[in-house]
Design a protein around this motif. Structure first.
Motif, PDB file in Angstrom:
ATOM      1  N   ASN A 159     -16.155   8.545  -0.214  1.00  0.00           N
ATOM      2  CA  ASN A 159     -15.207   8.796   0.794  1.00  0.00           C
ATOM      3  C   ASN A 159     -15.534   8.946   2.134  1.00  0.00           C
ATOM      4  O   ASN A 159     -16.790   9.330   2.356  1.00  0.00           O
ATOM      5  CB  ASN A 159     -14.272   9.946   0.684  1.00  0.00           C
ATOM      6  CG  ASN A 159     -13.332  10.290  -1.015  1.00  0.00           C
ATOM      7  OD1 ASN A 159     -13.443   9.180  -1.546  1.00  0.00           O
ATOM      8  ND2 ASN A 159     -13.010  11.321  -1.043  1.00  0.00           N
ATOM      9  N   GLU A 160     -14.914   7.871   2.820  1.00  0.00           N
ATOM     10  CA  GLU A 160     -15.336   8.243   4.364  1.00  0.00           C
ATOM     11  C   GLU A 160     -14.763   9.357   4.869  1.00  0.00           C
ATOM     12  O   GLU A 160     -13.478   9.450   4.646  1.00  0.00           O
ATOM     13  CB  GLU A 160     -14.856   6.898   5.421  1.00  0.00           C
ATOM     14  CG  GLU A 160     -15.143   7.014   6.683  1.00  0.00           C
ATOM     15  CD  GLU A 160     -14.800   5.874   7.333  1.00  0.00           C
ATOM     16  OE1 GLU A 160     -15.152   5.568   8.488  1.00  0.00           O
ATOM     17  OE2 GLU A 160     -13.616   5.188   7.093  1.00  0.00           O
ATOM     18  N   ARG A 161     -15.166  10.265   5.567  1.00  0.00           N
ATOM     19  CA  ARG A 161     -14.731  11.341   5.962  1.00  0.00           C
ATOM     20  C   ARG A 161     -14.153  11.247   7.279  1.00  0.00           C
ATOM     21  O   ARG A 161     -14.416  10.420   8.081  1.00  0.00           O
ATOM     22  CB  ARG A 161     -16.038  12.391   5.950  1.00  0.00           C
ATOM     23  CG  ARG A 161     -16.524  12.597   4.545  1.00  0.00           C
ATOM     24  CD  ARG A 161     -17.727  13.417   4.317  1.00  0.00           C
ATOM     25  NE  ARG A 161     -17.197  14.919   4.226  1.00  0.00           N
ATOM     26  CZ  ARG A 161     -18.177  15.920   4.351  1.00  0.00           C
ATOM     27  NH1 ARG A 161     -18.930  15.960   4.504  1.00  0.00           N
ATOM     28  NH2 ARG A 161     -17.480  17.012   4.440  1.00  0.00           N
ATOM     29  N   ILE A 162     -13.627  12.384   7.837  1.00  0.00           N
ATOM     30  CA  ILE A 162     -13.109  12.460   9.078  1.00  0.00           C
ATOM     31  C   ILE A 162     -14.117  13.170  10.067  1.00  0.00           C
ATOM     32  O   ILE A 162     -14.718  14.086   9.822  1.00  0.00           O
ATOM     33  CB  ILE A 162     -11.838  13.503   9.236  1.00  0.00           C
ATOM     34  CG1 ILE A 162     -10.848  12.888   8.208  1.00  0.00           C
ATOM     35  CG2 ILE A 162     -11.312  13.667  10.744  1.00  0.00           C
ATOM     36  CD1 ILE A 162      -9.520  13.890   8.197  1.00  0.00           C
ATOM     37  N   SER A 163     -14.463  12.434  11.238  1.00  0.00           N
ATOM     38  CA  SER A 163     -15.327  12.983  12.119  1.00  0.00           C
ATOM     39  C   SER A 163     -14.672  13.757  13.202  1.00  0.00           C
ATOM     40  O   SER A 163     -13.805  13.122  13.745  1.00  0.00           O
ATOM     41  CB  SER A 163     -15.764  11.295  12.814  1.00  0.00           C
ATOM     42  OG  SER A 163     -16.805  10.740  12.054  1.00  0.00           O
ATOM     43  N   LEU A 164     -15.386  14.939  13.467  1.00  0.00           N
ATOM     44  CA  LEU A 164     -14.571  15.723  14.123  1.00  0.00           C
ATOM     45  C   LEU A 164     -15.779  16.254  15.374  1.00  0.00           C
ATOM     46  O   LEU A 164     -16.977  16.425  14.939  1.00  0.00           O
ATOM     47  CB  LEU A 164     -14.438  17.048  13.413  1.00  0.00           C
ATOM     48  CG  LEU A 164     -13.372  17.319  12.619  1.00  0.00           C
ATOM     49  CD1 LEU A 164     -13.319  18.620  12.082  1.00  0.00           C
ATOM     50  CD2 LEU A 164     -11.993  16.932  13.140  1.00  0.00           C
ATOM     51  N   LEU A 165     -15.391  16.136  16.699  1.00  0.00           N
ATOM     52  CA  LEU A 165     -16.127  16.745  17.844  1.00  0.00           C
ATOM     53  C   LEU A 165     -15.631  17.835  18.309  1.00  0.00           C
ATOM     54  O   LEU A 165     -14.551  17.938  18.733  1.00  0.00           O
ATOM     55  CB  LEU A 165     -16.165  15.445  18.815  1.00  0.00           C
ATOM     56  CG  LEU A 165     -17.010  15.892  20.271  1.00  0.00           C
ATOM     57  CD1 LEU A 165     -18.323  16.029  19.795  1.00  0.00           C
ATOM     58  CD2 LEU A 165     -16.723  14.799  21.259  1.00  0.00           C
ATOM     59  N   ILE A 166     -16.345  18.878  17.902  1.00  0.00           N
ATOM     60  CA  ILE A 166     -16.153  20.316  18.363  1.00  0.00           C
ATOM     61  C   ILE A 166     -16.646  20.436  19.766  1.00  0.00           C
ATOM     62  O   ILE A 166     -17.626  20.533  20.197  1.00  0.00           O
ATOM     63  CB  ILE A 166     -16.709  21.182  17.172  1.00  0.00           C
ATOM     64  CG1 ILE A 166     -16.173  21.254  15.917  1.00  0.00           C
ATOM     65  CG2 ILE A 166     -16.364  22.726  17.870  1.00  0.00           C
ATOM     66  CD1 ILE A 166     -16.630  21.838  14.943  1.00  0.00           C
ATOM     67  N   ASP A 167     -15.680  20.558  20.656  1.00  0.00           N
ATOM     68  CA  ASP A 167     -16.058  20.431  22.233  1.00  0.00           C
ATOM     69  C   ASP A 167     -15.756  21.785  22.683  1.00  0.00           C
ATOM     70  O   ASP A 167     -14.597  22.459  23.077  1.00  0.00           O
ATOM     71  CB  ASP A 167     -15.183  19.490  22.701  1.00  0.00           C
ATOM     72  CG  ASP A 167     -15.297  19.559  24.388  1.00  0.00           C
ATOM     73  OD1 ASP A 167     -16.406  20.180  24.971  1.00  0.00           O
ATOM     74  OD2 ASP A 167     -14.529  18.791  25.096  1.00  0.00           O
TER      75      ASP A 167
END
Length: 722
Positions: A159-167
């Motif tokens: 699976n292509e996963r969800i990219s998250l930028l924690i800011d």
């Protein structure tokens, strides 16, 4: 996903190892994090238009931490900054459609980003709900099946996963947990992570509800039929892509989703969709807009129109620089390469075994098993071979096509190894193995026709530029230069003209560096063959006949346009023996919807050109021709080039095509313009200084070997001045 058990044991074992590396380390597969390896994950989410800004901020951060250091010293420290913070600052609050941000505000946590469409189950025996882009890849795969056989499980492929930028926008530190991994973010820190749709994100003990990003919708099925393998895109109104089960969610330079095959079934949302089929640069696009009906299967038949048929004219297009695996977000199997080659109608595919930033050589087992053999999916008009990328980041990278066996050495200068021996030693070995050899992705820096060689040999010590090329070309150790590449096409073309003007006879080639194990990575996740070298082959297409045509210089390289050059009936690679005062008629013709101008060049520069404005172009009006008459006083060369308007089928920043030269010798003398020869000699002096200052060498004789090579090249160039 499965690789066939009929794959050789060592090849299947290597793929399984790559899966474990991906599971354990993510996209880098545990490679030493040189600056370009650290960039892998950030390149996956960063729009290409912001790449330059990203590296400007990286260099700024290095300079702030090391005030007073010289540029070459700063360039050696590019891996030091916090790349997640640089990514956050580069985006400056904006989000590409496939990135979600978790904004950690002083008093709350805010989730930002476009929602993910999730399919409701289809039919009574419907599948599990799937999400666009990040949830459609399950256990199956499009695989090359020589015989029916049980699959070998490959961990990490899926699976292509969800990219998250924690800011974090807090003045103090905050604790963040992602799927159980805890990190204490610094004040105003950032963290780029990937999660599944059901992943767990907790900020200071409070769970972040990722399910609020999911949008359920009724589903239907499409059956895609073209009658031949094609490249398909199924895109919704939000620019999201939809894929057959088990097929990785690949995206090209423009961010367009794509996959390869024919007679494929996939589940899609019941919403407006655009379905497109094409088949590489020799074809146009066929497009259909539809709104699927819930619970129904709809058949879509599309046939891409041909723009030109190279093989019918005896010309075959190849991509001399493609990787199956070289880190990445999926493990690629031979079936993926087979699907891509046939889906792009790519005549020649060179799959390279090579390292990344450490000592591991990816796909070495496949090279050793299939050395001097066509890969199993080859046929009369599609030849695939395992080759080699020989790599040194200080001196340059080289591709080798169709060696008879594996070489003894694949790289120097990595993992603390010395930058020795010179690349020339590897070139000699690869040539002795029968390989066609050429320099890959030669130059990224901006280099114009009037620029001094210091622009091509900058102080940045390790940027993969083809610095040893000038010496190896003089000594006849290299067959070609990849002018069409993912690096700077205009810069490489400018250097190429200097090299042939100085008397070096090198073929123009193309190598994309497409890497099938990357699914969303600028032009690296483009399909193989987005740029090609076309070679005029004598007789049937084989690896040997193609290599012979390239060595003879019967080539042109292109991002899409067809290009022809005739000099008194002679084509690229030919040598014309003329007398002073002779006149030659030259004609160049280009075909393609992106063609804006065609030019004829000699060693004196542009001699003739024809341009076409977009407003003047009618339907099907894709041919542009220019002619000129040349009067000969001195030896020269003749090449043709195409300049292109921006076009969706151009899968890089610059559309371009260039022929290899027709060489014109006058009174028995070959072209060797003093200005170009002196330019090359200055280059060699700069290279010696760069090796002296930055090469990792463990004994004086190693530096002596480099100097000896440069001295031999100097003697050749000085002889041409005489």
């Amino acid at each position: 996903m499965g690789a066939e058990s009929t794959l050789p044991d060592r090849v299947a074992g290597a793929l399984e190892q790559y899966g474990r590396l991906l599971d354990e380390h993510g996209i880098t597969w545990g490679e030493p994090e040189l600056h370009y390896v650290k960039f892998f994950a950030r390149r996956r989410v960063l729009p290409p238009a912001l790449f330059d800004r990203f590296w400007e901020l990286v260099l700024k951060a290095v300079a702030e931490n090391h005030p007073g250091e010289l540029p070459d010293q700063l360039a050696a420290r590019l891996a030091e900054p916090d790349y997640d913070r640089v990514l956050r600052d580069t985006l400056d609050g904006e989000l590409p459609g496939h990135l979600v941000a978790v904004r950690v505000e002083p008093g709350e946590v805010v989730l930002e980003g476009a929602p993910r469409t999730v399919l409701l189950p289809w039919g009574k025996a419907g599948p599990t709900a799937a999400a666009r882009d990040d949830g459609q890849n399950s256990d199956g795969a499009v695989t090359w099946r020589p015989t029916a056989a049980p699959a070998v499980r490959l961990p990490g492929r899926g699976n292509e996963r969800i990219s998250l930028l924690i800011d974090s926008r807090r003045e103090g530190p905050c604790a963040v947990s992602v799927d159980g991994e805890l990190r204490l973010l610094d004040p105003y820190g950032a963290w780029l992570v990937e999660v599944d749709r059901d992943g767990s994100v907790v900020v200071d003990g409070v769970a972040v509800r990722l399910e609020t990003m999911l949008r359920p919708i009724a589903s239907a099925r499409l059956r895609l039929v073209a009658g031949a393998p094609c490249r398909w895109s199924v895109v919704d109104a939000d620019h999201g892509g939809w894929f057959p089960p088990g097929v990785p969610a690949r995206h090209d330079y423009h961010g367009r989703p794509y996959f390869h095959g024919d007679d494929l079934v996939l589940e899609v949302p019941c919403a407006p969709l655009t379905v497109t089929a094409t088949r590489g640069m020799e074809y146009g696009e066929a497009t259909l807009e539809i709104v699927p009906v819930p619970g129904r299967e709809q058949r879509v038949e599309l046939t891409p129109p041909r723009l030109y048929d190279a093989a019918a004219r005896g010309w075959y297009g190849g991509d001399l620089h493609v990787h199956l695996n070289a880190a990445g977000d999926v493990v690629a199997v031979p079936a993926d390469a087979a699907a891509a080659q046939h889906g792009e109608d790519l005549h020649v595919l060179n799959l390279l075994a090579g390292n990344v930033s450490g000592s591991r050589v990816y796909d070495r087992e496949a090279l050793e098993h299939w050395s001097d053999e066509d890969l199993p999916w080859s046929d009369a008009t599609h030849v695939a071979r395992m080759g080699v990328e020989y790599r040194n980041d200080l001196l340059g990278h080289v591709h080798a096509f169709a060696p008879r066996s594996a070489p003894t050495r694949y790289h120097t200068g990595f993992d603390g190894d010395a930058d020795w021996p010179p690349n020339a030693d590897a070139l000699r070995e690869l040539r002795a193995l029968g390989a066609l050899v050429g320099y890959s992705h030669p130059f990224r820096a901006r280099i114009g026709d009037g620029d001094p060689p210091r622009r091509a040999v900058p102080p940045a010590p390790r940027d993969c530029a083809a610095r040893e090329l000038v010496a190896d070309a003089a000594l006849g150790l290299v067959d070609s230069v990849d002018v069409i590449t993912h690096a700077s096409i205009p810069s490489t073309a400018a250097v190429y003209r200097r090299l042939i003007g100085a008397g070096n006879r090198l073929a123009v080639t193309a190598g994309t560096d497409a890497t099938i194990s990357f699914t969303r990575s600028h032009n690296r996740s483009n399909p193989p063959g987005w740029a090609r070298v076309y070679a005029q082959v004598e007789g049937e297409l084989t690896a040997r006949s193609f290599a012979a045509a390239v060595r003879a210089g019967r080539t042109f390289a292109t991002t899409g346009p067809w290009l022809e050059l005739s000099v008194e009936g002679h084509g690229p690679g030919d040598v014309i023996h003329a007398r002073p005062g002779d006149r030659l008629t030259v004609t160049a013709t280009a075909v393609g919807p992106e063609v804006a101008a065609v030019r004829i060049r000699t060693a004196d520069g542009v001699r003739a050109g024809a341009e076409r404005l977009l407003v003047d172009r009618g339907p099907g009006d894709d041919r542009l021709t220019v002619s000129a008459e040349l009067r000969l006083d001195e030896p020269t060369y003749v090449i043709a080039e195409v300049l292109c308007d921006p076009h969706p089928r151009t899968l890089t920043a610059t559309g371009y095509a260039l022929t290899s030269p027709v060489y014109v010798d006058v009174a028995g003398r070959r072209v060797a313009r003093p200005g170009d020869v002196l330019w090359c000699l200055e280059w060699l002096d700069l290279l010696e200084g760069l090796i002296r200052q930055h090469a990792r060498l463990v004994a004086p004789y190693q530096f002596g070997d480099h100097v000896c090579l440069l001295q031999q090249a100097r003697a050749v160039y000085r002889g041409r001045l005489g």
